[in-house]
Scaffold this motif. Structure first.
Motif: not given
Length: 80
Positions: A32-48, A4-14
């Motif tokens: 705000l949740e969309l922004q938070r997930v996008a920020d998390d994805l950037l922070g973990q290096g999953a997206i540029d 349950d505690l896995k980091p988000p991915d692009l599928a999560t955002w979609q």
């Protein structure tokens, strides 16, 4: 360890982006949740940075189209 505690991915955002019930019931929280997930994805290096900007732009667009905002604008200017 819980999955349950896995980091988000692009599928999560979609999935979040596509959740129309959440968007209609609480457009600000949805945005705000969309922004938070996008920020998390950037922070973990999953997206540029370019991908992050695309997600941010999509979130802003759907937020501008949100029912609450449209209703408020209609009340402010019924002829709009």
């Amino acid at each position: 360890m819980s999955d349950d505690l896995k980091p988000p991915d692009l599928a999560t955002w979609q999935r979040l982006y596509d959740d129309r019930a959440y968007w209609q019931q609480s457009p600000d929280a949805h945005y705000l949740e969309l922004q938070r997930v996008a920020d998390d994805l950037l922070g973990q290096g999953a997206i540029d940075l370019d991908q992050w900007q695309d997600l941010k732009d999509k979130a802003e667009q759907i937020h501008r189209e949100s029912p609450a905002i449209n209703v408020a604008q209609e009340v402010d200017d019924p002829k709009a």
